[in-house]
Design an enzyme around this catalytic site. Sequence first.
Site, PDB file in Angstrom:
ATOM      1  N   GLY A 175       5.671   3.137   0.291  1.00  0.00           N
ATOM      2  CA  GLY A 175       6.160   3.898  -0.840  1.00  0.00           C
ATOM      3  C   GLY A 175       5.119   3.800  -1.924  1.00  0.00           C
ATOM      4  O   GLY A 175       3.976   3.481  -1.653  1.00  0.00           O
ATOM      5  N   SER A 198       0.840  -1.189   0.000  1.00  0.00           N
ATOM      6  CA  SER A 198       0.000   0.000   0.000  1.00  0.00           C
ATOM      7  C   SER A 198       0.874   1.237   0.000  1.00  0.00           C
ATOM      8  O   SER A 198       2.097   1.167  -0.082  1.00  0.00           O
ATOM      9  CB  SER A 198      -0.893   0.007   1.227  1.00  0.00           C
ATOM     10  OG  SER A 198      -0.108   0.239   2.374  1.00  0.00           O
ATOM     11  N   LYS A 199       0.217   2.383   0.119  1.00  0.00           N
ATOM     12  CA  LYS A 199       0.957   3.642   0.093  1.00  0.00           C
ATOM     13  C   LYS A 199       2.024   3.698   1.176  1.00  0.00           C
ATOM     14  O   LYS A 199       3.042   4.364   1.025  1.00  0.00           O
ATOM     15  CB  LYS A 199      -0.015   4.804   0.258  1.00  0.00           C
ATOM     16  CG  LYS A 199      -0.780   5.107  -0.999  1.00  0.00           C
ATOM     17  CD  LYS A 199      -2.184   5.590  -0.683  1.00  0.00           C
ATOM     18  CE  LYS A 199      -3.221   5.022  -1.624  1.00  0.00           C
ATOM     19  NZ  LYS A 199      -4.078   4.006  -1.142  1.00  0.00           N
ATOM     20  N   ARG A 200       1.758   3.006   2.268  1.00  0.00           N
ATOM     21  CA  ARG A 200       2.721   3.024   3.375  1.00  0.00           C
ATOM     22  C   ARG A 200       4.097   2.525   2.934  1.00  0.00           C
ATOM     23  O   ARG A 200       5.117   2.864   3.510  1.00  0.00           O
ATOM     24  CB  ARG A 200       2.238   2.142   4.534  1.00  0.00           C
ATOM     25  CG  ARG A 200       1.212   2.814   5.424  1.00  0.00           C
ATOM     26  CD  ARG A 200       0.895   1.962   6.625  1.00  0.00           C
ATOM     27  NE  ARG A 200       0.447   0.624   6.244  1.00  0.00           N
ATOM     28  CZ  ARG A 200       1.152  -0.477   6.472  1.00  0.00           C
ATOM     29  NH1 ARG A 200       2.307  -0.410   7.070  1.00  0.00           N
ATOM     30  NH2 ARG A 200       0.665  -1.644   6.104  1.00  0.00           N
TER      31      ARG A 200
END
Length: 488
Positions: free
Chosen positions: A256, A252-254
């Site tokens: 990167g 996920s966005k976490r």
Amino acid sequence: MTVRTRYAPSPTGEPHIGNIRTALFAWLLAKHHGGQFLLRIEDTDRQRLVEGAVEAQMETLRWLGLEWDEGPDKGGPHAPYTQSERLDIHQEHAERLLAEGWAYRCYCSSERLSEVRKAQQARKDPPRYDRHCRDLSPEDRARIEADNTPAVVRFKTPLTGETFTHDALRGEVPFANDTLDDFVILKSDGYPTYHLAAIVDDHLMEITHVIRGEEWISSLPRHVLIYQAFGWEPPVFVHVSRILGSDRAKLSKRHGAHAALAYREMGYLPEAIINFLALLGWSLDDKTEIIDLDTLIRAFDTDRLLTNPAVFNAEKLEWMNGVYIRNLSPEGLAERARPFLEGALGQPVDAQKLAQIAPLIQERIKTLTDVVEMADFFFTEGPLKYDPANLLGKKSFAGEPARAADALASVISTVETLDGWGHEALEAAVRPLAEEMGVKAGELFAVIRVAVTGKTAAPPLFETMSVLGRDLSLERLRAARDRLAAAG
RNA sequence: GCCCCCGUCGUCUAGCGGCCCAGGACGCCGCCCUUUCAAGGCGGAGAUCGCGGGUUCGAAUCCCGCCGGGGGCACCA
């Protein structure tokens, strides 16, 4: 029979790395067998549509070179390729299942459904539709329909027995029918669910290999049941594993960027992304890492696909991108890096000059955006911005700006009388000066490097000066000399 | 709760009964090369093959059980 595969995203957002790897595998399989790869848009959920999502899907595929042979924009023998434009087809097929007794209309309200579910969960029973409408009498049906009660169509799942599914990577996976419920195939808004739409379209579009995410495995028996009801031959199913983040959680966005296009912005080469993604869950052999597209197409098949999830290793991607950058021609690198430089500098950049610089920076950058940090000083006008302390370094010039100023002065006077400005002539002229001054060549070079580039780490000094040109080089050397003299 | 999938160095992977006291790659460490930074070369550390049984002369590889992780159980895909 020609192999036909498809990538069938639903336009609910930007495609991410995992989607694209699935698309890549489907594309590779089709190309390997000389078949076709299609793009189909699965937009049957009207609530979750995101504007621009279809474009983002296409843009990503195009960037990576995963061209489709048939699709919404280019048509084909089984057009349309957007599910919302195939409503009549899906409804027809739902009617057929209804007429042949494979499905029934259900009039249960969503309120009733969620109450049933709640009660089941309280009892720790699996949450499933209780088949309330399955055995309604014709009279009851007629009465309810007279009221214009909205209805969905549900598939009549066998109550007993097993459904045998087959996955190309896992083999037979049997499912007990009593763990399945009567799932919805046509929603009350007239749109099909995935279960109906995907199966009908895959069959009509003559898809031979369905390559999709592992999360679909538990739906496989439903799909097999639908194929059986229609009397169709199911395609080969290949469920690929997921791509995980570094903490083994869903990417996920976490972790990167996970949107594929973000990698374009970060300066990754499409061929590096392809190579890297192909190696996530697939391998050529026991040692090959760098694999060009032709080889990929030639060698790819489902038999070397893995079923276990893969963690996305951003560092390895970066390394691989560096390899691909180094393999570019100077002109090729210049061409690809130019937009990044221009974006950062806010001014046009001369392609030929960049091509001259390319060999100097090629083995020093890992992404195209690195070009900015590595080569911006070739293009900036006016005085360079840097900490004057960097001119002195930590060795013999440390704390002695006057000495450094003298050193630069003698470099300037030596170099400004030079006939040419080639890097060999420059080095031949400057190197002996160090000995005269009684310092190591590297120490003198360090002062010049900062003066000329503004950086302590830069491409090779004399090649840099040569490309920079006589005027700019001298201007910067004099500016540095003056700063040092002022400080001393 | 029920169903299903998965389990080899930190990570990506090779391995499909003896070639493996497990090979390659990224990353990490050291040395060499060197005007900085890289790149490159060489070397090193790093995996009780999730655990426990079994089959076999022999198992990472086959079988069973367990544990751990993940996914699904929507009028979402």
